[in-house]
Design a protein around this motif. Structure first.
Motif, PDB file in Angstrom:
ATOM      1  N   VAL A  78      32.320  52.104  29.321  1.00  0.00           N
ATOM      2  CA  VAL A  78      33.247  51.202  30.010  1.00  0.00           C
ATOM      3  C   VAL A  78      33.769  51.860  31.290  1.00  0.00           C
ATOM      4  O   VAL A  78      33.850  51.213  32.349  1.00  0.00           O
ATOM      5  CB  VAL A  78      34.409  50.818  29.088  1.00  0.00           C
ATOM      6  N   ALA A  79      34.085  53.140  31.208  1.00  0.00           N
ATOM      7  CA  ALA A  79      34.611  53.834  32.383  1.00  0.00           C
ATOM      8  C   ALA A  79      33.591  53.880  33.512  1.00  0.00           C
ATOM      9  O   ALA A  79      33.946  53.784  34.697  1.00  0.00           O
ATOM     10  CB  ALA A  79      35.040  55.252  32.003  1.00  0.00           C
ATOM     11  N   GLY A  80      32.316  54.006  33.169  1.00  0.00           N
ATOM     12  CA  GLY A  80      31.283  54.071  34.198  1.00  0.00           C
ATOM     13  C   GLY A  80      30.663  52.741  34.540  1.00  0.00           C
ATOM     14  O   GLY A  80      29.804  52.669  35.436  1.00  0.00           O
ATOM     15  N   GLY A  81      31.076  51.675  33.852  1.00  0.00           N
ATOM     16  CA  GLY A  81      30.495  50.357  34.099  1.00  0.00           C
ATOM     17  C   GLY A  81      30.858  49.821  35.474  1.00  0.00           C
ATOM     18  O   GLY A  81      31.966  50.030  35.980  1.00  0.00           O
ATOM     19  N   LYS A  82      29.913  49.125  36.084  1.00  0.00           N
ATOM     20  CA  LYS A  82      30.123  48.530  37.413  1.00  0.00           C
ATOM     21  C   LYS A  82      30.601  47.091  37.249  1.00  0.00           C
ATOM     22  O   LYS A  82      30.001  46.305  36.517  1.00  0.00           O
ATOM     23  CB  LYS A  82      28.833  48.565  38.227  1.00  0.00           C
ATOM     24  N   THR A  83      31.667  46.753  37.954  1.00  0.00           N
ATOM     25  CA  THR A  83      32.270  45.431  37.776  1.00  0.00           C
ATOM     26  C   THR A  83      32.420  44.653  39.070  1.00  0.00           C
ATOM     27  O   THR A  83      33.097  43.621  39.094  1.00  0.00           O
ATOM     28  CB  THR A  83      33.657  45.572  37.116  1.00  0.00           C
ATOM     29  N   CYS A  84      31.804  45.117  40.151  1.00  0.00           N
ATOM     30  CA  CYS A  84      31.866  44.334  41.390  1.00  0.00           C
ATOM     31  C   CYS A  84      31.067  43.043  41.202  1.00  0.00           C
ATOM     32  O   CYS A  84      30.057  43.012  40.491  1.00  0.00           O
ATOM     33  CB  CYS A  84      31.341  45.133  42.567  1.00  0.00           C
ATOM     34  N   ILE A  85      31.509  41.978  41.822  1.00  0.00           N
ATOM     35  CA  ILE A  85      30.892  40.661  41.679  1.00  0.00           C
ATOM     36  C   ILE A  85      30.293  40.269  43.019  1.00  0.00           C
ATOM     37  O   ILE A  85      30.996  39.819  43.923  1.00  0.00           O
ATOM     38  CB  ILE A  85      31.917  39.614  41.205  1.00  0.00           C
ATOM     39  N   GLY A  86      28.995  40.461  43.127  1.00  0.00           N
ATOM     40  CA  GLY A  86      28.333  40.145  44.386  1.00  0.00           C
ATOM     41  C   GLY A  86      28.988  40.885  45.534  1.00  0.00           C
ATOM     42  O   GLY A  86      29.278  42.071  45.464  1.00  0.00           O
ATOM     43  N   GLY A  87      29.260  40.151  46.585  1.00  0.00           N
ATOM     44  CA  GLY A  87      29.915  40.758  47.732  1.00  0.00           C
ATOM     45  C   GLY A  87      31.308  40.226  47.970  1.00  0.00           C
ATOM     46  O   GLY A  87      31.854  40.378  49.065  1.00  0.00           O
ATOM     47  N   ILE A  88      31.916  39.606  46.933  1.00  0.00           N
ATOM     48  CA  ILE A  88      33.204  38.952  47.158  1.00  0.00           C
ATOM     49  C   ILE A  88      34.343  39.949  47.032  1.00  0.00           C
ATOM     50  O   ILE A  88      34.212  41.006  46.421  1.00  0.00           O
ATOM     51  CB  ILE A  88      33.415  37.770  46.195  1.00  0.00           C
ATOM     52  N   ALA A  89      35.464  39.590  47.596  1.00  0.00           N
ATOM     53  CA  ALA A  89      36.642  40.450  47.570  1.00  0.00           C
ATOM     54  C   ALA A  89      37.232  40.496  46.166  1.00  0.00           C
ATOM     55  O   ALA A  89      37.292  39.471  45.473  1.00  0.00           O
ATOM     56  CB  ALA A  89      37.688  39.939  48.556  1.00  0.00           C
ATOM     57  N   PRO A  90      37.689  41.667  45.698  1.00  0.00           N
ATOM     58  CA  PRO A  90      38.276  41.772  44.356  1.00  0.00           C
ATOM     59  C   PRO A  90      39.516  40.913  44.169  1.00  0.00           C
ATOM     60  O   PRO A  90      39.876  40.563  43.049  1.00  0.00           O
ATOM     61  CB  PRO A  90      38.617  43.260  44.234  1.00  0.00           C
ATOM     62  N   SER A  91      40.188  40.565  45.272  1.00  0.00           N
ATOM     63  CA  SER A  91      41.436  39.804  45.174  1.00  0.00           C
ATOM     64  C   SER A  91      41.217  38.310  44.979  1.00  0.00           C
ATOM     65  O   SER A  91      42.185  37.543  44.917  1.00  0.00           O
ATOM     66  CB  SER A  91      42.270  40.020  46.442  1.00  0.00           C
ATOM     67  N   THR A  92      39.973  37.864  44.893  1.00  0.00           N
ATOM     68  CA  THR A  92      39.687  36.438  44.741  1.00  0.00           C
ATOM     69  C   THR A  92      40.357  35.895  43.482  1.00  0.00           C
ATOM     70  O   THR A  92      40.229  36.458  42.403  1.00  0.00           O
ATOM     71  CB  THR A  92      38.169  36.198  44.650  1.00  0.00           C
ATOM     72  N   ASP A  93      41.091  34.797  43.648  1.00  0.00           N
ATOM     73  CA  ASP A  93      41.753  34.181  42.496  1.00  0.00           C
ATOM     74  C   ASP A  93      41.625  32.671  42.583  1.00  0.00           C
ATOM     75  O   ASP A  93      40.919  32.142  43.442  1.00  0.00           O
ATOM     76  CB  ASP A  93      43.218  34.612  42.424  1.00  0.00           C
ATOM     77  N   ALA A  94      42.322  31.976  41.691  1.00  0.00           N
ATOM     78  CA  ALA A  94      42.197  30.526  41.608  1.00  0.00           C
ATOM     79  C   ALA A  94      42.594  29.833  42.899  1.00  0.00           C
ATOM     80  O   ALA A  94      42.063  28.770  43.229  1.00  0.00           O
ATOM     81  CB  ALA A  94      43.045  29.992  40.447  1.00  0.00           C
ATOM     82  N   ALA A  95      43.509  30.424  43.661  1.00  0.00           N
ATOM     83  CA  ALA A  95      43.973  29.797  44.898  1.00  0.00           C
ATOM     84  C   ALA A  95      42.897  29.772  45.970  1.00  0.00           C
ATOM     85  O   ALA A  95      43.051  29.092  46.988  1.00  0.00           O
ATOM     86  CB  ALA A  95      45.208  30.541  45.419  1.00  0.00           C
ATOM     87  N   SER A  96      41.795  30.507  45.764  1.00  0.00           N
ATOM     88  CA  SER A  96      40.728  30.566  46.765  1.00  0.00           C
ATOM     89  C   SER A  96      39.790  29.372  46.690  1.00  0.00           C
ATOM     90  O   SER A  96      38.897  29.246  47.528  1.00  0.00           O
ATOM     91  CB  SER A  96      39.910  31.852  46.586  1.00  0.00           C
ATOM     92  N   PHE A  97      39.974  28.487  45.702  1.00  0.00           N
ATOM     93  CA  PHE A  97      39.007  27.421  45.455  1.00  0.00           C
ATOM     94  C   PHE A  97      39.645  26.056  45.647  1.00  0.00           C
ATOM     95  O   PHE A  97      40.852  25.883  45.469  1.00  0.00           O
ATOM     96  CB  PHE A  97      38.444  27.548  44.039  1.00  0.00           C
ATOM     97  N   THR A  98      38.813  25.092  45.978  1.00  0.00           N
ATOM     98  CA  THR A  98      39.310  23.724  46.089  1.00  0.00           C
ATOM     99  C   THR A  98      39.736  23.244  44.705  1.00  0.00           C
ATOM    100  O   THR A  98      39.161  23.656  43.685  1.00  0.00           O
ATOM    101  CB  THR A  98      38.220  22.782  46.628  1.00  0.00           C
ATOM    102  N   PRO A  99      40.730  22.372  44.628  1.00  0.00           N
ATOM    103  CA  PRO A  99      41.171  21.869  43.321  1.00  0.00           C
ATOM    104  C   PRO A  99      40.043  21.206  42.533  1.00  0.00           C
ATOM    105  O   PRO A  99      39.968  21.351  41.308  1.00  0.00           O
ATOM    106  CB  PRO A  99      42.266  20.861  43.686  1.00  0.00           C
ATOM    107  N   VAL A 100      39.169  20.485  43.232  1.00  0.00           N
ATOM    108  CA  VAL A 100      38.072  19.796  42.528  1.00  0.00           C
ATOM    109  C   VAL A 100      37.144  20.809  41.879  1.00  0.00           C
ATOM    110  O   VAL A 100      36.783  20.683  40.705  1.00  0.00           O
ATOM    111  CB  VAL A 100      37.295  18.896  43.513  1.00  0.00           C
ATOM    112  N   TYR A 101      36.758  21.841  42.629  1.00  0.00           N
ATOM    113  CA  TYR A 101      35.861  22.862  42.068  1.00  0.00           C
ATOM    114  C   TYR A 101      36.531  23.575  40.899  1.00  0.00           C
ATOM    115  O   TYR A 101      35.907  23.793  39.854  1.00  0.00           O
ATOM    116  CB  TYR A 101      35.471  23.869  43.143  1.00  0.00           C
TER     117      TYR A 101
END
Length: 681
Positions: A78-101
């Motif tokens: 777990v300590a060595g596991g990689k958790t980056c998601i593509g090239g997106i910013a780690p701060s991405t949250d629900a507010a980054s998306f349209t309400p419909v999506y």
């Protein structure tokens, strides 16, 4: 005991699997001696030796996989596991998306919690306890035995194996993982862990159809790597206990070893070879402490590059002659680029060429020319197989090529964001392209300022390699979209391992928009994924411009008994009269009965008019097809003996659809003309 149980299972009648007419004499099922001999003839001597050696090594490899253990403690993994998601910013949250999506995402996540998923266009209720051995479409469960004892090609043992494999890929869990990443609602993590735990308990290596082929293990590895990244990107979920992770990580080690010891090689090295390499790369990149072997990623990277070089033509066409697999392999390559930087450096160029081809094959509304087999495969489940799939893969590819990453400028409404970060929302426009080296010529024309038309001429070979497994006998077929609507279509796939007569129909010549001689296929069907006596297509001349289309191609090797006939087809656009002229010529001595066929999308209306004319009506336009006067013409729809006039939007689903037929007799070197007018209604 196991053998007796399997024999009883084979003897049972599967009433829930739709009945099909008996196969005509001479055709081959994948359990018959004739099929086995044909399959053997498709192998080189090196492949035969490799498969014999594999049989000898199999007991030792299986023993090693069963003994696989974690190389280190769970905490270290777990300590060595990689958790980056593509090239997106780690701060991405629900507010980054349209309400419909965001609401659609939450609805899909709730479906996961309710054990409800969509398989091949049909919503399935899985019940309180998911049965990973059950074909929910037909209410049939396969035996809970070692995968080596199962013949997945036999519906009497496994039902529709595609239903089982797609369920066991776990891609239906992805919406819950993304929802957990954005909301940190532990319900979603608990549900994912519960389903994974259920699968680990029910399907330990080597039990069940989930272990029947290495591509299934590889795609599961790739899917699991993304599930882990979404779940652990902002910290370890409470539901992921040490006990669960220990069992999961051990299974991941077994998956990796199973894949690398059962790689698809020689005649089987199609899209499977790409998926296997990407699956192992994903596992090694995500959990490096599980795989201390230094050579693993570089070896899989080299294998991936070799597979792509074989499978992608110089002009970017995927050589299995399937639009669906073209996009699927693109998605696999996108994953490799994101998860392993050295792979990105080598794959960007072929990925860019494939994106250019896909851009031409998809019209303004996202409808693609679905050529060849389509099983709705996706790489991870991040981008679902909906109406936007092809456009999302195209957006993701463009983003990865440009290395966009980061956060979106505005609110996100596309699945492709998770792969590529900021993706362009510029409206898609299809473009003309001469991809004849790989097999397609695409021409886009604006009949007037607001009436686009896109035509695709199939000038490719039957398929890839000695099997041509996913190709259809559709040489010189013409497909047409007008105003963003499919008009003249490839009628789909319908079946893979079940209902073999329908499998043969949907990939046969009469099911495509070409000329059929004596109601015979252009090549000989030797099995569900095997062709004999294949044809070859040569393009003689191509002229493409905004106002001009002139293409001449010849199909050689159309065999009628001992006689070989060549079919020459020329397409020419008359800009003044706004019509396409199709000239067909058979080269050879003799007289033949022929059919000139055009399969129409079932949502379009077709009217037969005097003078061998047919009018197809769509949204704001008409397409008129005029046959030569000496042909007999009719509309076939839902015919059964023989089959003609069917459309399959997904595996296991078919519906009657109009097929326009012009039939008669021609002699060698006669010209046959068909005219297609496109106009505003």
């Amino acid at each position: 005991m196991i053998g007796k149980r399997l024999r009883r299972r084979r003897a049972q009648r599967i009433d829930d699997i739709p009945a099909a007419k008996p196969r005509p004499r001479g055709q081959r099922t994948p359990t018959s001696l004739s099929w086995r001999l044909s399959r053997l003839r498709a192998m080189s001597r090196a492949e035969v030796f490799h498969r014999m050696l594999q049989k000898v090594r199999e007991p030792f490899m299986r023993r090693a996989i069963k003994r696989e253990q974690l190389p280190c403690a769970v905490e270290a993994v777990v300590a060595g596991g990689k958790t980056c998601i593509g090239g997106i910013a780690p701060s991405t949250d629900a507010a980054s998306f349209t309400p419909v999506y965001f609401q659609r995402l939450l609805a899909a996540a709730e479906d996961v919690c309710a054990h409800r998923l969509t398989l091949f266009g049909v919503v399935r209720e899985l019940g309180p306890e998911i049965d990973w051995y059950r074909d929910y479409a037909h209410g049939f469960s396969c035996p809970r035995v070692d995968a080596a004892l199962l013949n997945y090609r036999d519906p009497a043992q496994c039902g529709d194996i595609m239903q089982l494999w797609w369920l066991n890929r776990h891609q239906h869990l992805m919406p819950a993982a993304i929802a957990f990443h954005l909301t940190r609602d532990e319900r979603y993590a608990q549900e994912i862990v519960a389903q994974l735990q259920s699968w680990l308990d029910a399907c330990p290596y080597p039990m069940g159809p989930a272990w029947a082929t290495s591509i299934e293990a590889a795609i599961r590895l790739l899917t699991w790597s993304w599930l882990y990244r979404f779940m652990f990107a902002k910290g370890r979920p409470a539901a992921c206990t040490d006990s669960f992770l220990s069992q999961w990580f051990r299974s991941i080690c077994q998956h990796r070893r199973h894949v690398i010891t059962h790689l698809s090689r020689f005649s089987s090295a199609n899209n499977h070879a790409v998926a296997e390499a990407v699956g192992v790369i994903a596992a090694v990149a995500t959990w490096p402490d599980l795989f201390p072997q230094v050579r693993v990623p570089s070896a899989c990277h080299a294998r991936l590059c070799r597979a792509v070089a074989r499978l992608v033509s110089p002009d970017g066409v995927y050589r299995e002659q399937s639009t669906s697999y073209h996009a699927f392999v693109m998605e696999l390559m996108i994953n490799a680029c994101l998860l392993y930087e050295p792979a990105r450096q080598d794959l960007v160029k072929p990925l860019s060429k494939m994106a250019n081809v896909l851009q031409s094959l998809v019209d303004e509304r996202g409808n693609a020319f679905d050529i060849g087999d389509c099983d709705e495969a996706v790489a991870t489940g991040i981008v679902p197989r909906d109406s936007e799939y092809y456009l999302d893969i195209l957006r993701a590819a463009r983003g990865v090529i440009a290395k966009a990453g980061g956060s979106a400028d505005g609110l996100v409404s596309r699945h492709a964001f998770w792969y590529a970060g900021a993706v362009s929302d510029v409206p898609h426009t299809a473009g003309s392209g001469d991809f004849s080296t790989g097999g397609y010529i695409v021409w886009t024309k604006r009949i007037d300022e607001s009436l686009p038309a896109t035509l695709c001429f199939d000038v490719g070979p039957l398929g890839f390699g000695s099997l041509a497994a996913h190709g259809h006998a559709d040489g010189l077929s013409v497909l047409l979209h007008v105003n963003g609507e499919p008009v003249l279509v490839d009628p789909g796939t319908y079946a893979y391992h079940t209902e073999l007569p329908w499998r043969d129909y949907f990939r046969g010549t009469r099911a495509h928009n070409t000329l059929c001689i004596m109601k015979a296929d252009q090549a000989e069907i030797a099995g569900p994924f095997l062709w004999n006596r294949r044809y070859a297509v040569n393009v003689r001349h191509v002229t493409l411009s905004p106002h001009q289309l002139n293409v001449n191609a010849i199909l050689r090797g159309y065999r009628l008994g001992r006689q070989a006939v060549s079919h020459c087809r020329q397409l020419e656009w008359n800009d003044h009269l706004q019509k396409l002229i199709i000239r067909d010529e058979l080269i050879g001595d003799g007289s033949w009965g022929i059919e000139v066929l055009f399969h129409v999308h079932p949502d379009r209306a077709v009217e037969q008019r005097p003078g061998n004319r047919f009018v197809i009506s769509g949204m704001g336009y008409e397409v008129e097809i005029a046959y030569s006067s000496h042909l007999r013409t009719r509309i076939a729809c839902g015919e059964l003996d023989p089959a003609l006039g069917w459309f399959s939007p997904a595996l296991g689903i078919k519906r009657p659809a109009p097929a326009i037929v012009g039939e008669g007799s021609v002699i060698g070197y006669d010209n046959l003309f068909t005219e297609i007018y496109i106009r505003r209604a």
